[in-house]
Design a protein around this motif. Structure first.
Motif, mmCIF file in Angstrom:
data_model
loop_
_atom_site.group_PDB
_atom_site.id
_atom_site.type_symbol
_atom_site.label_atom_id
_atom_site.label_comp_id
_atom_site.label_asym_id
_atom_site.label_seq_id
_atom_site.Cartn_x
_atom_site.Cartn_y
_atom_site.Cartn_z
ATOM 1 N N ALA A 165 -1.840 -1.691 3.354
ATOM 2 C CA ALA A 165 -2.639 -0.625 1.973
ATOM 3 C C ALA A 165 -3.769 -0.071 1.976
ATOM 4 O O ALA A 165 -4.964 0.791 1.594
ATOM 5 N N LYS A 166 -4.262 -1.492 1.325
ATOM 6 C CA LYS A 166 -6.148 -1.637 1.317
ATOM 7 C C LYS A 166 -6.704 -1.682 2.284
ATOM 8 O O LYS A 166 -7.285 -1.281 1.912
ATOM 9 N N ASN A 167 -6.389 -2.117 3.664
ATOM 10 C CA ASN A 167 -7.487 -1.929 4.228
ATOM 11 C C ASN A 167 -6.878 -1.159 5.479
ATOM 12 O O ASN A 167 -8.685 -1.129 6.720
ATOM 13 N N VAL A 168 -6.002 -0.954 6.225
ATOM 14 C CA VAL A 168 -5.318 0.161 6.812
ATOM 15 C C VAL A 168 -5.121 1.412 6.544
ATOM 16 O O VAL A 168 -6.115 2.461 7.765
ATOM 17 N N ASP A 169 -4.741 1.925 5.341
ATOM 18 C CA ASP A 169 -4.593 3.082 5.388
ATOM 19 C C ASP A 169 -5.435 3.621 4.434
ATOM 20 O O ASP A 169 -5.955 2.692 3.378
ATOM 21 N N GLU A 170 -5.828 4.888 5.390
ATOM 22 C CA GLU A 170 -6.743 5.564 4.290
ATOM 23 C C GLU A 170 -6.909 6.642 3.469
ATOM 24 O O GLU A 170 -7.686 6.274 2.117
ATOM 25 N N GLN A 171 -5.465 6.820 2.887
ATOM 26 C CA GLN A 171 -5.253 7.188 1.635
ATOM 27 C C GLN A 171 -4.707 5.808 0.393
ATOM 28 O O GLN A 171 -5.059 6.776 -0.531
ATOM 29 N N HIS A 172 -4.745 4.671 0.848
ATOM 30 C CA HIS A 172 -4.348 3.256 0.250
ATOM 31 C C HIS A 172 -2.761 3.611 -0.475
ATOM 32 O O HIS A 172 -2.679 3.472 -1.273
ATOM 33 N N ASP A 173 -1.801 4.077 0.218
ATOM 34 C CA ASP A 173 -0.938 4.786 -0.019
ATOM 35 C C ASP A 173 0.297 3.882 -0.370
ATOM 36 O O ASP A 173 1.088 2.638 -0.112
ATOM 37 N N SER A 174 0.639 3.296 -1.753
ATOM 38 C CA SER A 174 1.326 2.309 -2.221
ATOM 39 C C SER A 174 2.240 1.648 -1.811
ATOM 40 O O SER A 174 3.034 1.301 -1.956
ATOM 41 N N TYR A 175 2.970 2.794 -1.345
ATOM 42 C CA TYR A 175 4.061 3.160 -0.323
ATOM 43 C C TYR A 175 4.093 1.823 0.347
ATOM 44 O O TYR A 175 5.170 1.301 0.812
ATOM 45 N N PHE A 176 3.696 1.414 1.494
ATOM 46 C CA PHE A 176 3.604 0.068 2.149
ATOM 47 C C PHE A 176 3.288 -1.324 1.376
ATOM 48 O O PHE A 176 4.314 -2.031 2.255
ATOM 49 N N VAL A 177 3.123 -1.114 0.383
ATOM 50 C CA VAL A 177 2.931 -1.819 -0.815
ATOM 51 C C VAL A 177 4.489 -3.209 -0.197
ATOM 52 O O VAL A 177 4.568 -4.005 -0.487
ATOM 53 N N THR A 178 5.859 -1.606 -0.680
ATOM 54 C CA THR A 178 6.861 -2.548 -0.324
ATOM 55 C C THR A 178 7.667 -1.990 0.887
ATOM 56 O O THR A 178 9.206 -2.246 0.727
ATOM 57 N N ALA A 179 7.128 -1.481 1.526
ATOM 58 C CA ALA A 179 7.360 -1.074 3.209
ATOM 59 C C ALA A 179 8.233 -1.693 4.152
ATOM 60 O O ALA A 179 8.053 -3.228 3.832
ATOM 61 N N PRO A 180 9.059 -1.990 5.027
ATOM 62 C CA PRO A 180 9.701 -2.333 6.209
ATOM 63 C C PRO A 180 8.209 -2.965 6.722
ATOM 64 O O PRO A 180 7.444 -2.081 6.742
ATOM 65 N N TRP A 181 8.048 -4.058 6.955
ATOM 66 C CA TRP A 181 6.798 -4.801 6.698
ATOM 67 C C TRP A 181 6.593 -5.487 8.164
ATOM 68 O O TRP A 181 5.792 -6.197 8.451
ATOM 69 N N CYS A 182 7.697 -5.838 9.377
ATOM 70 C CA CYS A 182 7.849 -6.622 10.470
ATOM 71 C C CYS A 182 6.033 -5.559 11.228
ATOM 72 O O CYS A 182 6.101 -6.480 12.229
ATOM 73 N N ASP A 183 5.994 -4.755 11.237
ATOM 74 C CA ASP A 183 4.921 -4.184 11.999
ATOM 75 C C ASP A 183 3.650 -4.613 12.029
ATOM 76 O O ASP A 183 2.513 -4.650 11.911
ATOM 77 N N MET A 184 3.298 -4.304 10.121
ATOM 78 C CA MET A 184 2.506 -4.389 9.367
ATOM 79 C C MET A 184 2.122 -6.521 9.529
ATOM 80 O O MET A 184 0.846 -6.639 8.651
ATOM 81 N N PHE A 185 3.236 -7.015 9.351
ATOM 82 C CA PHE A 185 2.616 -8.967 9.539
ATOM 83 C C PHE A 185 1.939 -8.950 11.007
ATOM 84 O O PHE A 185 1.472 -9.383 10.641
ATOM 85 N N ILE A 186 2.012 -7.877 11.737
ATOM 86 C CA ILE A 186 1.250 -8.308 13.420
ATOM 87 C C ILE A 186 0.072 -7.563 13.155
ATOM 88 O O ILE A 186 -0.311 -8.280 13.520
ATOM 89 N N THR A 187 0.195 -6.224 12.460
ATOM 90 C CA THR A 187 -0.898 -5.859 11.872
ATOM 91 C C THR A 187 -1.937 -7.018 11.502
ATOM 92 O O THR A 187 -3.294 -7.227 11.859
ATOM 93 N N TRP A 188 -1.688 -7.849 10.695
ATOM 94 C CA TRP A 188 -2.766 -8.623 9.666
ATOM 95 C C TRP A 188 -2.485 -9.435 9.885
ATOM 96 O O TRP A 188 -4.005 -10.691 10.223
#
Length: 345
Positions: free
Chosen positions: A33-56
């Motif tokens: 949410a802080k580094n990839v999403d342009e809108q810094h949407d807080s939705y991603f903070v608690t969203a399903p995270w399997c793909d965000m883990f790979i991005t990280w």
């Protein structure tokens, strides 16, 4: 082994055992949410995270351009397909995309992981957001696999695939430490040295006698002067002010032409005719010896003036003492036998 995937696995292994918080918070979603999403949407903070883990993990491994940055697994798989890096063959280091419905359509993908090892039709993977809340190793068969994304097959303009021999060769060619430049050669030093510093000039008098204050000492001091000048010039090349000093103009032999005629007519000697003068106009005549001597002395004075910036250098401190010693007139010399010279301190 996928070369980029290996870097992903190295980072992923350090996160084994991570568990999301009670409210669904994960550091991977927070980072996304802080580094990839342009809108810094807080939705991603608690969203399903399997793909965000790979991005990280891709960001931490420095291979995000080959892996992509996604939170949506269908979009991520479609990106690999567009990059011509998509297939159905399992391979260590590849991203594996699943559909729990058994569909083989990219739009029906539900989950993603990293292939760590392949045993026949059995996959050994590292996955985030699995069994509800964990980042852990899993063993799966290929029945639910839609396809695989191969990071090393993604083409990134201007960059070789990290971890390959080609990438190592490119890095070796592009990186040159600033401190590794070779020292200038003697030829380079002499080429960049002003002519006055390379030539020892004697100053003849009008009568043609040599009144050089170094007369009689040249044979003994020639080697010392060569070492001194070479050392001084090497030091000068290393200093910006000296390196940028323009060379003094060379002594030129003037050519007589029409612009050198006297303003008033003069009587010609009996043995000289007007034809002789016309013939002589196009010829080159050397300046008188006294004029050459004055030019040489001016050139010599310019050289010493230009190295005045180095008066505080220890390497040249003894030069003034040496000059003062050998420049004193001997008992047989006249104190006024040589032209006066001015040396800058």
């Amino acid at each position: 082994m996928d070369a980029v995937g290996q870097k992903l696995l190295d980072v992923a292994k350090t996160q084994l055992g991570y568990t999301e918080k009670s409210n669904g918070y994960t550091k991977f979603g927070d980072w996304f949410a802080k580094n990839v999403d342009e809108q810094h949407d807080s939705y991603f903070v608690t969203a399903p995270w399997c793909d965000m883990f790979i991005t990280w993990a891709a960001d931490k491994a420095g291979v995000q351009d080959w892996v992509g940055q996604f939170a949506s697994t269908p979009d991520h798989a479609a990106w690999f397909q567009k990059q011509h890096a998509w297939g159905t063959k399992p391979e260590p280091g590849a991203l594996v995309f699943y559909s729990w419905s058994g569909s083989k359509s990219i739009t029906d993908i539900n989950h993603v992981g990293l292939v760590e090892r392949v045993d026949g039709s059995t996959l050994h993977t590292i996955e985030g957001n699995t069994d509800g809340v964990h980042l852990m190793r899993k063993t799966r068969d290929t029945s639910d696999v839609v396809g695989y994304g191969y990071p090393a097959k993604v083409k990134v303009a201007g960059h070789e695939v990290p971890g390959t021999a080609a990438a190592a060769g490119t890095a070796a060619q592009q990186y040159t430490p600033k401190h590794s430049a070779p020292a200038p050669s003697a030829e380079t030093i002499l080429r960049d040295t002003p002519p006055a510093a390379r030539t020892a000039t004697k100053t003849p008098s009008a009568a043609g006698h040599d009144h050089n204050p170094f007369a009689g000492h040249e044979a003994a001091l020639s080697g010392l002067m060569a070492v001194l000048l070479c050392g001084s010039l090497a030091l000068a090349v290393g200093k910006t002010t000296a390196a940028k000093m323009p060379a003094p103009p060379a002594v030129r032999v003037r050519k007589r032409g029409r612009h050198h005629r006297t303003a008033l007519p003069v009587a010609l000697p009996v043995e000289v005719t007007a034809a002789d003068l016309d013939a002589a106009e196009a010829s080159t005549i050397m300046m008188p010896a006294l004029t050459l001597a004055a030019a040489a002395e001016a050139e010599d004075r310019a050289f010493w003036g230009k190295i005045a910036d180095f008066k505080d250098d220890d390497e040249l401190a003894f030069w003034s003492d040496l000059h003062a010693a050998v420049g004193q007139p001997t008992k047989t010399e006249s104190p006024v036998s040589s032209p006066a010279r001015s040396y800058a301190d």
